[in-house]
Design a protein around this motif. Structure first.
Motif, PDB file in Angstrom:
ATOM      1  N   SER A  10      45.802  33.870  28.498  1.00 24.82           N
ATOM      2  CA  SER A  10      45.250  34.775  27.505  1.00 24.82           C
ATOM      3  C   SER A  10      45.558  36.205  27.923  1.00 24.82           C
ATOM      4  N   PRO A  34      38.729  38.118  27.739  1.00 22.80           N
ATOM      5  CA  PRO A  34      38.131  37.544  26.526  1.00 22.80           C
ATOM      6  C   PRO A  34      36.701  37.064  26.776  1.00 22.80           C
ATOM      7  N   GLU A  35      35.886  37.122  25.746  1.00 25.61           N
ATOM      8  CA  GLU A  35      34.496  36.690  25.876  1.00 25.61           C
ATOM      9  C   GLU A  35      34.397  35.228  26.289  1.00 25.61           C
ATOM     10  N   SER A  36      35.356  34.429  25.825  1.00 26.21           N
ATOM     11  CA  SER A  36      35.337  33.004  26.165  1.00 26.21           C
ATOM     12  C   SER A  36      35.471  32.790  27.672  1.00 26.21           C
ATOM     13  N   GLU A  39      32.179  33.320  29.364  1.00 25.56           N
ATOM     14  CA  GLU A  39      31.290  32.183  29.125  1.00 25.56           C
ATOM     15  C   GLU A  39      31.649  31.003  30.020  1.00 25.56           C
ATOM     16  N   GLU A  40      32.930  30.868  30.374  1.00 26.31           N
ATOM     17  CA  GLU A  40      33.376  29.779  31.242  1.00 26.31           C
ATOM     18  C   GLU A  40      32.930  29.975  32.690  1.00 26.31           C
ATOM     19  N   GLN A 116      42.390  30.457  32.177  1.00 25.02           N
ATOM     20  CA  GLN A 116      40.992  30.046  32.068  1.00 25.02           C
ATOM     21  C   GLN A 116      40.364  30.018  33.452  1.00 25.02           C
TER      22      GLN A 116
END
Length: 269
Positions: A10, A34-36, A39-40, A116
């Motif tokens: 990303s 990224p916000e995702s 959260e991970e 990620q």
């Protein structure tokens, strides 16, 4: 074959690069992500891969443990303790080399690629909570050298170790942190904050002769300091380790021989 799962890239951008040690050998890199990804990131000790851009498939990525603590669900207790409950960035502690100038000298706004969140991190909840052992965890020992302090910092500042502030109960904690010289030691400015939150910080210098007479503290290596100090209540003790292989193996051997449960000698890999 790679280390861990295949990365899913990303875009991210550099927010700042700041000196983390007075010698300039280590830098703190803050990256907007990224916000995702935020959260991970749940457990101190997790890591990501980073490379210059998403298009270059042949580029060798950096594997970087996340130095900032996970974003916690907001509670009054966590807010009082200073645990972050919102944000848009993560931090890394990076040792400068000839091969990573693209990130250690990056300008604000520089675009990079980030994977990620990877790894399970330190198994704090599994090993330190509940009834897995007959002896509850009361004492936390932490060991790091060089940039290995990054995930240890995340653990300290996350609140997940449930360390008690001086005079307020909770778990006790001691950090043995080794570097070659004082000038090469990152995060010295954080030591007072960590001490105020219940962590006894024991800096250990392996090359005091190169400190120009400025060092009067512990010398040698963290494992030798552990051997000198011992483990007073091993059955009620757990440990977090991150650093060079020799240190980690020696510390684990000393702790388990002292009587610390092997499962409570925790690494992030």
């Amino acid at each position: 074959m790679g280390w861990g799962p295949e990365p899913e890239w990303s875009p991210a951008s550099i927010m700042s690069v700041a000196t983390a040690s007075s010698s300039g050998k280590f830098v703190t890199v803050s990256v907007e992500v990224p916000e995702s990804l935020l959260e991970e990131y749940k457990v101190p000790g997790q890591y990501v891969q980073v490379k210059q851009n998403t298009e270059d498939e042949s580029a060798k990525p950096l594997f970087l443990a996340i130095a900032s603590p996970p974003i916690a669900a907001a509670t009054t207790e966590q807010e009082e303790e200073g645990v972050p409950t919102s944000g848009k960035s993560i931090e890394f502690l990076v040792k400068k080399t000839d091969n990573n100038e693209w990130i250690t000298n990056a300008a604000e706004g520089t675009g990079i690629a980030i994977s990620q969140v990877m790894g399970k991190g330190f198994p704090i909840e599994e090993e330190c909570e509940g009834f897995k052992y007959d002896f509850p965890l009361q004492n936390c020992l932490m060991f790091a050298n060089g940039s290995g302090i990054a995930p240890i910092r995340a653990a300290i500042e996350s609140g997940q170790m449930k360390i008690g502030k001086p005079g307020q109960g909770g778990r006790t904690a001691r950090l043995y942190y080794g570097c070659s010289t004082v000038a090469d030691m990152p995060y010295i400015s954080k030591f007072n904050e960590w001490e105020a939150n219940g962590v006894e910080v024991v800096p250990v210098i392996s090359q005091p002769e190169n400190c120009q007479g400025e060092w009067n503290g512990r010398t040698g290596y963290v494992q030798s300091c552990l051997e000198e100090d011992g483990v007073p209540i091993p059955r009620n003790t757990g440990a977090l380790l991150c650093g060079v292989k020799g240190m980690a193996e020696s510390v684990k051997d000393l702790l388990t021989k002292a009587g610390v449960f092997e499962g409570r000698v925790m690494t992030n890999f």
